[in-house]
Design a protein around this motif. Structure first.
Motif: not given
Length: 107
Positions: A82-94
């Motif tokens: 399962x791969x997340x986009x960088x946008x999705x990962x940045x949302x998780x990080x924020x």
């Protein structure tokens, strides 16, 4: 074999996350072009978290959070395909950074 240094600091996906983080928190020293060459993860982490004119404790907490989220992303890719986009990962990080901030607030 991919090393922790590669996964956390060198791969293309991870480098994009660090660039987006630098923009998000307005910390140009987290941008790739500001990094010194490093041979391992500890050397790299020590360098990026001991930047002058930055709140060291906050920067170290944030970098650890980002490293944790990158590691979880890597595991999702390897074990769950399962791969997340960088946008999705940045949302998780924020979102996680905000939760950490709220949890550490003193009333």
């Amino acid at each position: 074999m991919k090393t922790s240094h590669h996964i956390l600091a060198e791969c293309r996906y991870t480098r994009r996350i660090w660039d987006l983080t630098a923009i998000w928190i307005a910390q140009p020293s987290l941008r790739l072009n500001a990094w010194l060459l490093s041979s391992n993860a500890i050397e790299w982490w020590t360098y990026i978290t001991t930047i002058l004119d930055s709140p060291r404790k906050a920067l170290r907490c944030l970098t650890l959070l980002i490293m944790w989220e990158i590691w979880k992303e890597r595991n999702a890719r390897v074990f769950n395909r399962h791969e997340n986009s960088t946008t999705t990962l940045m949302t998780k990080i924020r979102e996680e950074a905000f939760a950490w901030l709220v949890a550490g607030q003193k009333t």
